[in-house]
Design a protein around this motif. Structure first.
Motif, PDB file in Angstrom:
ATOM      1  N   GLY A  90       0.974  -1.226  -0.077  1.00  0.00           N
ATOM      2  CA  GLY A  90      -0.132   0.062  -0.084  1.00  0.00           C
ATOM      3  C   GLY A  90       0.887   1.159   0.007  1.00  0.00           C
ATOM      4  N   ILE A  91       1.852   1.458   0.718  1.00  0.00           N
ATOM      5  CA  ILE A  91       2.837   2.320   0.874  1.00  0.00           C
ATOM      6  C   ILE A  91       3.527   2.541  -0.392  1.00  0.00           C
ATOM      7  CG2 ILE A  91       4.860   3.384   1.790  1.00  0.00           C
ATOM      8  CD1 ILE A  91       3.859   1.962   4.435  1.00  0.00           C
ATOM      9  N   ARG A 125       3.920   5.873  -5.293  1.00  0.00           N
ATOM     10  CA  ARG A 125       3.870   5.857  -6.824  1.00  0.00           C
ATOM     11  C   ARG A 125       2.770   6.737  -7.358  1.00  0.00           C
ATOM     12  NH1 ARG A 125       5.789   2.750 -11.020  1.00  0.00           N
ATOM     13  NH2 ARG A 125       6.443   1.026  -9.611  1.00  0.00           N
ATOM     14  N   GLU A 126       1.685   6.786  -6.858  1.00  0.00           N
ATOM     15  CA  GLU A 126       0.507   7.728  -7.227  1.00  0.00           C
ATOM     16  C   GLU A 126       0.645   9.118  -6.737  1.00  0.00           C
ATOM     17  OE1 GLU A 126      -3.226   8.345  -8.906  1.00  0.00           O
ATOM     18  OE2 GLU A 126      -1.937   6.716  -9.290  1.00  0.00           O
ATOM     19  N   LEU A 127       1.006   9.249  -5.452  1.00  0.00           N
ATOM     20  CA  LEU A 127       0.964  11.020  -4.841  1.00  0.00           C
ATOM     21  C   LEU A 127       2.255  11.305  -4.770  1.00  0.00           C
ATOM     22  CD1 LEU A 127      -1.492   9.639  -1.882  1.00  0.00           C
ATOM     23  CD2 LEU A 127      -2.065  10.777  -4.074  1.00  0.00           C
ATOM     24  N   GLY A 128       3.474  10.520  -4.860  1.00  0.00           N
ATOM     25  CA  GLY A 128       4.766  11.170  -4.238  1.00  0.00           C
ATOM     26  C   GLY A 128       4.958  11.016  -2.770  1.00  0.00           C
ATOM     27  N   THR A 129       6.008  11.044  -2.619  1.00  0.00           N
ATOM     28  CA  THR A 129       6.601  10.858  -1.126  1.00  0.00           C
ATOM     29  C   THR A 129       6.154  11.717  -0.118  1.00  0.00           C
ATOM     30  OG1 THR A 129       8.779   9.725  -2.055  1.00  0.00           O
ATOM     31  CG2 THR A 129       8.623  10.369   0.726  1.00  0.00           C
ATOM     32  N   ASP A 130       5.965  13.067  -0.442  1.00  0.00           N
ATOM     33  CA  ASP A 130       5.331  14.043   0.811  1.00  0.00           C
ATOM     34  C   ASP A 130       4.086  13.682   1.017  1.00  0.00           C
ATOM     35  OD1 ASP A 130       7.993  14.949   1.306  1.00  0.00           O
ATOM     36  OD2 ASP A 130       7.797  16.526  -0.424  1.00  0.00           O
ATOM     37  N   VAL A 131       3.259  13.804  -0.095  1.00  0.00           N
ATOM     38  CA  VAL A 131       1.877  13.817  -0.103  1.00  0.00           C
ATOM     39  C   VAL A 131       1.353  12.340   0.431  1.00  0.00           C
ATOM     40  CG1 VAL A 131      -0.374  13.644  -1.278  1.00  0.00           C
ATOM     41  CG2 VAL A 131       1.412  15.104  -1.771  1.00  0.00           C
TER      42      VAL A 131
END
Length: 83
Positions: free
Chosen positions: A33-34, A39-45
Motif C-alpha cells: 500500500g505504501i 507511486r501515485e501521490l509522491g513521497t510527501d503527499v
C-alpha cells in the motif's frame, strides 16, 4: 494479539506498466500500500496521507522515565535529564 494471515492477489496497473503482489501478512500488505501510494501521490503527499490515517489511533501513554527515551521536551513538555 491475534495472528492474521492474508490470501490475496493484487494487480496494479498504470500507464508505464503493472505489478502483481501476493501479500501474506498485514505487514506485507502495508508495504504494498505504501509503495502504491508513493507511486501515485509522491513521497510527501503519501507521508501526509499516512500521518492523517494514524491520527485515528491515539498514541499510547508512556511514562517519561524510560531510560532509552531521548532527552528533550518530548514528555509532557518537560525536559528529561540524562544522568
Amino acid at each position: 494479539m491475534s495472528t492474521v494471515s492474508i490470501e490475496a492477489t493484487i494487480n496494479a496497473k498504470w500507464s508505464e506498466g503493472h505489478s502483481s503482489y501476493s501479500p501474506s501478512s498485514p505487514e506485507e500488505l502495508a508495504i504494498i500500500g505504501i509503495e502504491l501510494l508513493v507511486r501515485e501521490l509522491g513521497t510527501d503527499v503519501a507521508r501526509n496521507f499516512i500521518r492523517q490515517a494514524f491520527e485515528r489511533y491515539p498514541m499510547p501513554s508512556t511514562p517519561c522515565t524510560d531510560a532509552h527515551a531521548p532527552a528533550g521536551p518530548t514528555c509532557g513538555g518537560t525536559t528529561r535529564q540524562v544522568t
